[in-house]
Design an enzyme around this catalytic site. Structure first.
Site, PDB file in Angstrom:
ATOM      1  N   LEU A 113      13.496 -63.674  74.872  1.00 34.16           N
ATOM      2  CA  LEU A 113      13.111 -64.839  74.779  1.00 34.16           C
ATOM      3  C   LEU A 113      13.053 -64.798  76.394  1.00 34.16           C
ATOM      4  O   LEU A 113      13.837 -64.385  77.009  1.00 34.16           O
ATOM      5  CB  LEU A 113      13.514 -66.205  74.461  1.00 34.16           C
ATOM      6  CG  LEU A 113      12.978 -66.379  72.825  1.00 34.16           C
ATOM      7  CD1 LEU A 113      13.974 -67.660  72.523  1.00 34.16           C
ATOM      8  CD2 LEU A 113      11.568 -66.825  72.778  1.00 34.16           C
ATOM      9  N   ASP A 114      11.966 -64.787  77.147  1.00 38.16           N
ATOM     10  CA  ASP A 114      11.980 -65.077  78.717  1.00 38.16           C
ATOM     11  C   ASP A 114      13.136 -66.259  79.244  1.00 38.16           C
ATOM     12  O   ASP A 114      13.637 -67.341  78.152  1.00 38.16           O
ATOM     13  CB  ASP A 114      10.510 -65.815  79.020  1.00 38.16           C
ATOM     14  CG  ASP A 114       9.179 -64.266  78.857  1.00 38.16           C
ATOM     15  OD1 ASP A 114       9.775 -63.043  78.664  1.00 38.16           O
ATOM     16  OD2 ASP A 114       8.696 -64.951  78.646  1.00 38.16           O
ATOM     17  N   ALA A 115      13.405 -65.610  79.985  1.00 35.39           N
ATOM     18  CA  ALA A 115      14.609 -66.791  80.828  1.00 35.39           C
ATOM     19  C   ALA A 115      14.055 -67.997  81.044  1.00 35.39           C
ATOM     20  O   ALA A 115      14.823 -69.080  81.002  1.00 35.39           O
ATOM     21  CB  ALA A 115      15.390 -65.793  82.325  1.00 35.39           C
ATOM     22  N   THR A 117      11.929 -69.697  78.404  1.00 35.72           N
ATOM     23  CA  THR A 117      11.188 -70.262  77.467  1.00 35.72           C
ATOM     24  C   THR A 117      12.776 -70.679  76.379  1.00 35.72           C
ATOM     25  O   THR A 117      13.363 -69.726  76.509  1.00 35.72           O
ATOM     26  CB  THR A 117      10.730 -68.860  76.529  1.00 35.72           C
ATOM     27  OG1 THR A 117       9.658 -68.203  77.401  1.00 35.72           O
ATOM     28  CG2 THR A 117      10.574 -69.410  75.221  1.00 35.72           C
ATOM     29  N   ARG A 198       5.901 -61.291  77.139  1.00 34.65           N
ATOM     30  CA  ARG A 198       5.568 -62.647  77.870  1.00 34.65           C
ATOM     31  C   ARG A 198       4.290 -62.699  77.298  1.00 34.65           C
ATOM     32  O   ARG A 198       2.931 -63.647  78.059  1.00 34.65           O
ATOM     33  CB  ARG A 198       5.436 -62.384  79.212  1.00 34.65           C
ATOM     34  CG  ARG A 198       7.303 -62.780  79.945  1.00 34.65           C
ATOM     35  CD  ARG A 198       7.007 -62.117  81.027  1.00 34.65           C
ATOM     36  NE  ARG A 198       6.511 -63.938  81.919  1.00 34.65           N
ATOM     37  CZ  ARG A 198       7.041 -64.926  82.340  1.00 34.65           C
ATOM     38  NH1 ARG A 198       8.480 -64.762  81.811  1.00 34.65           N
ATOM     39  NH2 ARG A 198       6.956 -65.757  83.414  1.00 34.65           N
TER      40      ARG A 198
END
Length: 260
Positions: A113-115, A117, A198
């Site tokens: 998961l993106d930072a 998110t 993303r």
């Protein structure tokens, strides 16, 4: 000359193994065997004296896999924003170690998961399961809730499911629905099996609605539920069974048939 009559039978009684795994008491397991509700390596078992090797044999009850390998650990984390999805970040940013240090086993994240998110992240030491969950060819879906800029129209939702073109190729949501529109923003639910980087943010930006906040609420059969942000918990017996059932089914599917 070896006296075979005095040798101990190989393996462990099925009812003992399943009782130890927390399925039910030995007496109840015996009833399940008689009713034909238990399979070993895909074959229904009716013998009460059946012995198995818990380290090798695969058992399911009513079609749901049973975890016999107690060395495997399965954890759900509600990842906060600001945490990068890695066990050691070379840039010194906050990483997942603070959530895995409490566990004896070396756990790894399934996918990323993106930072910026938040939401459901699976941590495990089961590499085989991790591969099935993370690889898009197996079609395991993830559900995201995105707060986006502007008022999203029904035509835009239709466009997301029909497909759009991004710089790295076409992409479409498995499902999309509008949950709310208020205060100059919209709340959109997207279901995807893509593992592209993303992807939700890029899809929403492509249709003119940049993401403000993004959370993953579901991964395969797992739901985030009421787990607070920044907290983790071990999966329940039922959840582990659902994941293992999914994993075994993926390996039984001929190559390519699981692709979407």
């Amino acid at each position: 000359m070896i006296d075979n009559e005095n040798q101990e039978p190989e393996g462990v009684r099925l009812q003992k193994v399943l009782a130890h795994a927390g399925v039910a008491s030995r007496r109840v397991v015996e009833d399940l065997i008689v009713q034909g509700r238990i399979r070993v390596n895909g074959e229904t078992v009716y013998e009460l004296g059946r012995r198995i090797d818990p380290e090798v044999d695969l058992v399911d009850v009513d079609g749901t896999a049973v975890q016999l390998d107690v060395s495997k650990r399965y954890v759900m984390l509600n990842k906060p924003t600001g945490i990068v999805s890695t066990m050691r970040d070379e840039q010194g940013r906050p990483d997942l170690r603070e959530f895995t240090d409490e566990y004896e086993e070396r756990l790894y994240n399934v996918g990323r998961l993106d930072a910026d998110t938040s939401g459901l992240l699976i941590l495990t030491n089961d590499g085989e399961l991790a591969h099935v969950l993370a690889h898009p060819k197996f079609g395991v879906t993830k559900v995201y809730i995105a707060r986006v800029e502007g008022k999203v129209l029904p035509q835009t939702i239709a466009k997301l499911t029909k497909g759009i073109e991004l710089e790295d190729g076409p992409i479409k949501a498995d499902k999309a629905r509008l949950l709310d529109t208020s205060g100059g923003t919209s709340l959109v639910e997207l279901t995807l099996h893509s593992g592209k980087n993303r992807i939700v943010r890029r899809m929403m930006a492509a249709v003119g609605h940049p993401v403000r906040d993004l959370v993953r609420r579901q991964f395969g059969p797992l739901h985030l539920g009421t787990l607070p942000v920044g907290r983790s918990r071990e999966l329940t017996k039922v959840e582990r069974g659902e994941l293992l059932t999914l994993s075994r089914a993926a390996h039984e599917t001929p190559s390519g048939q699981g692709e979407k």
